[in-house]
Design an enzyme around this catalytic site. Structure first.
Site, PDB file in Angstrom:
ATOM      1  N   GLY A   3     -35.657 -11.169   4.277  1.00 18.68           N
ATOM      2  CA  GLY A   3     -35.445  -9.998   4.619  1.00 18.68           C
ATOM      3  C   GLY A   3     -36.560  -9.150   3.658  1.00 18.68           C
ATOM      4  O   GLY A   3     -36.582  -9.595   2.478  1.00 18.68           O
ATOM      5  N   SER A   4     -37.166  -8.319   4.209  1.00 20.92           N
ATOM      6  CA  SER A   4     -38.157  -7.634   3.309  1.00 20.92           C
ATOM      7  C   SER A   4     -37.863  -6.106   3.269  1.00 20.92           C
ATOM      8  O   SER A   4     -38.594  -4.955   2.829  1.00 20.92           O
ATOM      9  CB  SER A   4     -39.661  -7.729   3.952  1.00 20.92           C
ATOM     10  OG  SER A   4     -39.776  -7.371   5.054  1.00 20.92           O
ATOM     11  N   GLY A   5     -36.622  -5.665   3.548  1.00 23.37           N
ATOM     12  CA  GLY A   5     -36.081  -4.391   3.303  1.00 23.37           C
ATOM     13  C   GLY A   5     -35.624  -4.074   1.784  1.00 23.37           C
ATOM     14  O   GLY A   5     -36.479  -4.603   1.015  1.00 23.37           O
ATOM     15  N   PHE A   6     -34.882  -3.135   1.707  1.00 20.10           N
ATOM     16  CA  PHE A   6     -34.687  -2.613   0.273  1.00 20.10           C
ATOM     17  C   PHE A   6     -33.997  -3.893  -0.801  1.00 20.10           C
ATOM     18  O   PHE A   6     -34.280  -4.149  -1.644  1.00 20.10           O
ATOM     19  CB  PHE A   6     -33.468  -1.605   0.126  1.00 20.10           C
ATOM     20  CG  PHE A   6     -33.972  -0.428   0.685  1.00 20.10           C
ATOM     21  CD1 PHE A   6     -34.912   0.389  -0.305  1.00 20.10           C
ATOM     22  CD2 PHE A   6     -34.007   0.276   1.991  1.00 20.10           C
ATOM     23  CE1 PHE A   6     -35.429   1.611   0.207  1.00 20.10           C
ATOM     24  CE2 PHE A   6     -34.271   1.364   2.241  1.00 20.10           C
ATOM     25  CZ  PHE A   6     -35.324   2.126   1.454  1.00 20.10           C
ATOM     26  N   GLY A   7     -33.112  -4.668  -0.073  1.00 16.43           N
ATOM     27  CA  GLY A   7     -32.544  -6.034  -0.631  1.00 16.43           C
ATOM     28  C   GLY A   7     -33.551  -6.582  -0.945  1.00 16.43           C
ATOM     29  O   GLY A   7     -33.855  -7.407  -1.988  1.00 16.43           O
ATOM     30  N   VAL A  36     -35.719 -16.022  10.939  1.00 18.57           N
ATOM     31  CA  VAL A  36     -35.031 -16.935  10.516  1.00 18.57           C
ATOM     32  C   VAL A  36     -34.011 -17.335  11.710  1.00 18.57           C
ATOM     33  O   VAL A  36     -33.081 -16.586  12.234  1.00 18.57           O
ATOM     34  CB  VAL A  36     -34.065 -16.781   9.445  1.00 18.57           C
ATOM     35  CG1 VAL A  36     -32.967 -17.775   9.068  1.00 18.57           C
ATOM     36  CG2 VAL A  36     -35.064 -16.576   7.987  1.00 18.57           C
ATOM     37  N   GLU A  58     -30.442  14.554  11.367  1.00 15.36           N
ATOM     38  CA  GLU A  58     -31.863  14.955  10.815  1.00 15.36           C
ATOM     39  C   GLU A  58     -32.972  14.759  12.194  1.00 15.36           C
ATOM     40  O   GLU A  58     -33.627  15.670  12.501  1.00 15.36           O
ATOM     41  CB  GLU A  58     -32.465  13.632  10.033  1.00 15.36           C
ATOM     42  CG  GLU A  58     -31.732  13.792   8.697  1.00 15.36           C
ATOM     43  CD  GLU A  58     -31.948  12.560   7.568  1.00 15.36           C
ATOM     44  OE1 GLU A  58     -32.105  12.957   6.506  1.00 15.36           O
ATOM     45  OE2 GLU A  58     -32.329  11.515   7.997  1.00 15.36           O
ATOM     46  N   ASP A  87     -26.913  -4.415   3.631  1.00 21.96           N
ATOM     47  CA  ASP A  87     -26.193  -3.824   4.833  1.00 21.96           C
ATOM     48  C   ASP A  87     -25.374  -5.133   5.574  1.00 21.96           C
ATOM     49  O   ASP A  87     -24.488  -4.776   6.389  1.00 21.96           O
ATOM     50  CB  ASP A  87     -27.161  -3.380   6.040  1.00 21.96           C
ATOM     51  CG  ASP A  87     -27.440  -1.931   5.566  1.00 21.96           C
ATOM     52  OD1 ASP A  87     -27.191  -1.535   4.668  1.00 21.96           O
ATOM     53  OD2 ASP A  87     -28.156  -1.348   6.469  1.00 21.96           O
ATOM     54  N   ALA A 128     -29.368   2.272   1.023  1.00 25.83           N
ATOM     55  CA  ALA A 128     -30.282   1.843   0.127  1.00 25.83           C
ATOM     56  C   ALA A 128     -29.847   1.170  -1.177  1.00 25.83           C
ATOM     57  O   ALA A 128     -30.226   0.118  -1.472  1.00 25.83           O
ATOM     58  CB  ALA A 128     -31.556   2.646   0.029  1.00 25.83           C
TER      59      ALA A 128
HETATM   60  C1  LIG Z   1     -32.599   5.717  10.537  1.00 21.38           C
HETATM   61  C2  LIG Z   1     -31.841   5.298   9.335  1.00 21.38           C
HETATM   62  C3  LIG Z   1     -32.002   6.310   8.114  1.00 21.38           C
HETATM   63  C4  LIG Z   1     -31.199   5.931   7.055  1.00 21.38           C
HETATM   64  N1  LIG Z   1     -31.170   6.871   5.904  1.00 21.38           N
HETATM   65  C5  LIG Z   1     -30.669   6.591   4.669  1.00 21.38           C
HETATM   66  C6  LIG Z   1     -30.796   7.443   3.800  1.00 21.38           C
HETATM   67  O1  LIG Z   1     -31.297   8.601   3.947  1.00 21.38           O
HETATM   68  N2  LIG Z   1     -30.378   7.132   2.370  1.00 21.38           N
HETATM   69  C7  LIG Z   1     -29.975   5.745   2.501  1.00 21.38           C
HETATM   70  O2  LIG Z   1     -29.514   5.300   1.127  1.00 21.38           O
HETATM   71  N3  LIG Z   1     -29.873   4.753   3.348  1.00 21.38           N
HETATM   72  C8  LIG Z   1     -30.258   5.167   4.566  1.00 21.38           C
HETATM   73  N4  LIG Z   1     -30.252   4.188   5.601  1.00 21.38           N
HETATM   74  C9  LIG Z   1     -29.723   3.044   5.217  1.00 21.38           C
HETATM   75  C10 LIG Z   1     -30.628   2.010   4.593  1.00 21.38           C
HETATM   76  O3  LIG Z   1     -31.893   2.047   5.106  1.00 21.38           O
HETATM   77  C11 LIG Z   1     -29.966   0.703   4.570  1.00 21.38           C
HETATM   78  O4  LIG Z   1     -28.931   0.662   4.023  1.00 21.38           O
HETATM   79  C12 LIG Z   1     -31.186  -0.370   4.040  1.00 21.38           C
HETATM   80  O5  LIG Z   1     -32.259  -0.546   4.730  1.00 21.38           O
HETATM   81  C13 LIG Z   1     -30.164  -1.628   3.813  1.00 21.38           C
HETATM   82  O6  LIG Z   1     -31.261  -2.587   3.190  1.00 21.38           O
HETATM   83  P1  LIG Z   1     -31.142  -4.093   3.465  1.00 21.38           P
HETATM   84  O7  LIG Z   1     -32.171  -4.914   2.620  1.00 21.38           O
HETATM   85  O8  LIG Z   1     -29.745  -4.522   3.574  1.00 21.38           O
HETATM   86  O9  LIG Z   1     -31.697  -4.312   5.038  1.00 21.38           O
HETATM   87  P2  LIG Z   1     -33.132  -3.691   5.936  1.00 21.38           P
HETATM   88  O10 LIG Z   1     -33.752  -2.801   4.970  1.00 21.38           O
HETATM   89  O11 LIG Z   1     -32.566  -3.350   7.157  1.00 21.38           O
HETATM   90  O12 LIG Z   1     -34.126  -4.919   5.882  1.00 21.38           O
HETATM   91  C14 LIG Z   1     -33.453  -5.963   6.750  1.00 21.38           C
HETATM   92  C15 LIG Z   1     -34.672  -6.960   6.457  1.00 21.38           C
HETATM   93  O13 LIG Z   1     -34.533  -8.263   7.302  1.00 21.38           O
HETATM   94  C16 LIG Z   1     -35.409  -8.711   8.016  1.00 21.38           C
HETATM   95  N5  LIG Z   1     -34.790  -9.577   9.082  1.00 21.38           N
HETATM   96  C17 LIG Z   1     -33.537  -9.373   9.805  1.00 21.38           C
HETATM   97  N6  LIG Z   1     -33.318 -10.428  10.379  1.00 21.38           N
HETATM   98  C18 LIG Z   1     -33.988 -11.285  10.222  1.00 21.38           C
HETATM   99  C19 LIG Z   1     -34.258 -12.728  10.649  1.00 21.38           C
HETATM  100  N7  LIG Z   1     -33.362 -13.257  11.464  1.00 21.38           N
HETATM  101  N8  LIG Z   1     -35.150 -13.345  10.002  1.00 21.38           N
HETATM  102  C20 LIG Z   1     -36.109 -13.064   9.232  1.00 21.38           C
HETATM  103  N9  LIG Z   1     -35.893 -11.681   8.855  1.00 21.38           N
HETATM  104  C21 LIG Z   1     -34.901 -10.828   9.269  1.00 21.38           C
HETATM  105  C22 LIG Z   1     -35.951  -7.555   8.642  1.00 21.38           C
HETATM  106  O14 LIG Z   1     -37.243  -7.605   9.282  1.00 21.38           O
HETATM  107  C23 LIG Z   1     -35.974  -6.711   7.668  1.00 21.38           C
HETATM  108  O15 LIG Z   1     -36.849  -6.917   6.737  1.00 21.38           O
HETATM  109  C24 LIG Z   1     -30.616   4.507   6.809  1.00 21.38           C
HETATM  110  C25 LIG Z   1     -31.059   3.774   7.677  1.00 21.38           C
HETATM  111  C26 LIG Z   1     -31.518   3.801   9.149  1.00 21.38           C
HETATM  112  C27 LIG Z   1     -31.606   2.913  10.063  1.00 21.38           C
END
Ligand SMILES: Cc1cc2nc3c(=O)[nH]c(=O)nc-3n(C[C@H](O)[C@H](O)[C@H](O)COP(=O)(O)OP(=O)(O)OC[C@H]3O[C@@H](n4cnc5c(N)ncnc54)[C@H](O)[C@@H]3O)c2cc1C
Length: 467
Positions: free
Chosen positions: A18-22, A86, A181, A320, A331
């Site tokens: 994953g390349s999100g916040f985590g 993955v 929003e 998440d 986040a």
């Molecule tokens: C519209 C929206 C608004 C939001 N607003 C807020 C806010 O105002 N404040 C706040 O704190 N939070 C907010 N959130 C929540 C916040 O964005 C999430 O809690 C946060 O992104 C979680 O981070 P994460 O790293 O767990 O997952 P994510 O950021 O979702 O990243 C998941 C990553 O995993 C990758 N991935 C998934 N499955 C696979 C796979 N099988 N193989 C390879 N890669 C994979 C994806 O491509 C992605 O890069 C919001 C969310 C959304 C959708």
């Protein structure tokens, strides 16, 4: 081997999914550690999901909220970024298998951090997605932009009054922060940005409906802030419909069941789903390989107090995808979880980490907020509740702090100054691809799957009977 031959010590291998916040935080925190990191993600970017609604409503470009992961990590020489989906994780063998098109890659790991996040949930009604996209990815936001602006265009062209009303009715399902929003921004777009731009229709005549099966707007933020947000939305012309359960979504509109059991329809062209989330299927895949770790109803992994799964002290699930009491799907949960996991890994390198005595993960709640319109937001930090301009300034400041990259911050500030001090928006371009590409790709993939299945069946028939 002669006695003088130097032994090459294999570096500790960390795989981050994953390349999100985590995922991004984990890779960044391992920059100076004596490890090799492979970050695998199905997207090439680090997406700042909280601002997706601004891409959907023409304020920001997708590039401003989604910088390229590879470029962010360019100077992290121990990090390799791999694009891929993955598909398999083998905990016992210590491998992760990802696929890009037909290319399969198997990566061994000593430590694994899974931050694969969550997807939109339609509560078992996946067919709703065809007509009511969610808002989780850049594709979703661009498709929504196409659908929102496209609805005004179609309303201008049609000569049928009922069809015009249908095109000018926007329904946002789910009154959490994203729904609030988005509904606020669609209303602002209609009332301000598009004012005077059409000849047959008046964009401000449109209906924007924010709907939820729950009895309140923004339930996690409490009754006071929820009511404030609702009042502000209503003053902008948004209709807030609560206790209303969506029972069907089709091309023409939506069907709703009220709390008292009565049913009704809303004819509407543009529907948006922001009502629920379902964790990545990778959670279940991992839990099934352990002796006792389970997933909850949303598919999140019920992790141990140190964010690991049973029997695997160096397999961490963060963000998440993890279920930890009191930690919201936000986040900060992902960032703090990733920092905790990387600290444990770094301590293990110097022999200081004993999984049995690790201090449990502790979440520090930095609050939550949602913008309702320009200069207006609601925010909750601990016991402090704010609404209005002050909350909006706090929202502005925090979003700039957490946006990745100086260039992105700079260009976002410029864009916001331009947007908030005028009625204009700079990202109003829409293309056919935005609106039709997802459905076209789905059809193509279905056709490919069917062709593959037909080929396999034909090959089986041709095989001589081995009996
Ligand atoms: C519209 C929206 C608004 C939001 N607003 C807020 C806010 O105002 N404040 C706040 O704190 N939070 C907010 N959130 C929540 C916040 O964005 C999430 O809690 C946060 O992104 C979680 O981070 P994460 O790293 O767990 O997952 P994510 O950021 O979702 O990243 C998941 C990553 O995993 C990758 N991935 C998934 N499955 C696979 C796979 N099988 N193989 C390879 N890669 C994979 C994806 O491509 C992605 O890069 C919001 C969310 C959304 C959708």
């Amino acid at each position: 081997m002669s006695e003088s031959t130097p032994t090459v010590k294999k570096r500790h291998q960390v795989v981050v999914i994953g390349s999100g916040f985590g995922g991004l935080t984990a890779a960044q925190k391992l920059k100076h550690a004596d490890v090799d990191v492979t970050l695998i993600s199905r997207t090439t970017t680090h997406l700042f999901q909280p601002l997706l609604y601004q891409v959907a409503t023409g304020i920001l470009s997708e590039g401003e909220i989604a910088p390229t992961t590879r470029l962010i990590l360019r100077k992290h020489e121990n990090v390799k970024v791999l694009l891929g989906d993955v598909e398999a994780i083998d905990l016992a063998a210590g491998t992760v298998t990802s696929k890009l098109m037909t290319m399969e890659t198997v990566i061994p790991f000593d430590s694994l951090i899974v931050a694969a996040g969550a997807q939109q949930s339609y509560f078992g009604n996946d067919h709703f997605a065809t007509f009511a996209p969610g808002m989780k990815t850049i594709d979703d936001a661009l498709e929504l932009r196409g659908r929102i602006l496209g609805a005004f265009e179609a309303a201008e062209v049609t000569t049928d009054p009922a069809e015009r009303d249908r095109r000018l009715t926007f329904v946002v399902i789910g009154a959490g922060p994203t729904g609030v929003e988005l509904a606020g921004q669609i209303a602002e777009l209609a009332n301000l940005t598009l004012a005077g731009a059409f000849r047959t229709i008046k964009p401000s005549d449109c209906r924007v409906i924010l709907m939820d099966a729950a009895p309140a707007v923004l339930p996690p933020m409490g009754a006071k802030l929820g009511t404030k947000a609702q009042q502000r939305l209503e003053s902008m012309g948004v209709e807030v419909q609560l206790n209303a359960m969506v029972t069907n979504v089709d091309y023409q509109g939506i069907s709703i069941k009220e709390k008292d059991g009565t049913e009704r329809r809303i004819e509407c062209a543009c529907k948006v789903w922001s009502a629920g989330v379902q964790a990545s299927p990778l959670g279940k895949l991992i839990a099934e390989q352990t002796d006792g770790t389970v997933t909850d109803r949303a598919g999140r992994v019920v992790v141990e107090p140190d964010l690991t799964v049973k029997g695997y002290p160096y397999v961490f699930v963060v963000g998440d995808l993890m279920a930890v009491p009191g930690v919201p799907g936000m986040a900060q949960g992902a960032i703090q979880g990733a920092k905790y996991a990387t600290t444990a890994i770094k301590r293990s390198l110097s022999g200081q980490d004993d999984p049995a005595t690790r201090t449990p993960f502790k979440y520090f709640d930095k609050g939550s907020m949602a913008t309702v319109s320009r200069f207006d937001a609601v925010a909750k930090v601990g016991k402090i509740e704010m609404a209005g301009f002050l909350a909006w300034l706090a929202w502005l400041f925090l979003h700039l702090v957490y946006l990745v990259g100086y260039k992105n911050r700079f260009s976002t500030v410029i864009t916001w100054v331009f947007t908030f001090t005028s009625s204009s928006r700079g990202q109003m371009a829409i293309t056919s691809q935005m609106i039709y590409a997802r459905l076209a790709m789905e059809r193509l993939q279905t056709a490919q799957r069917e062709a593959l299945a037909a080929n396999e069946a034909a090959a089986r028939q041709k095989q001589p009977d081995s009996a």
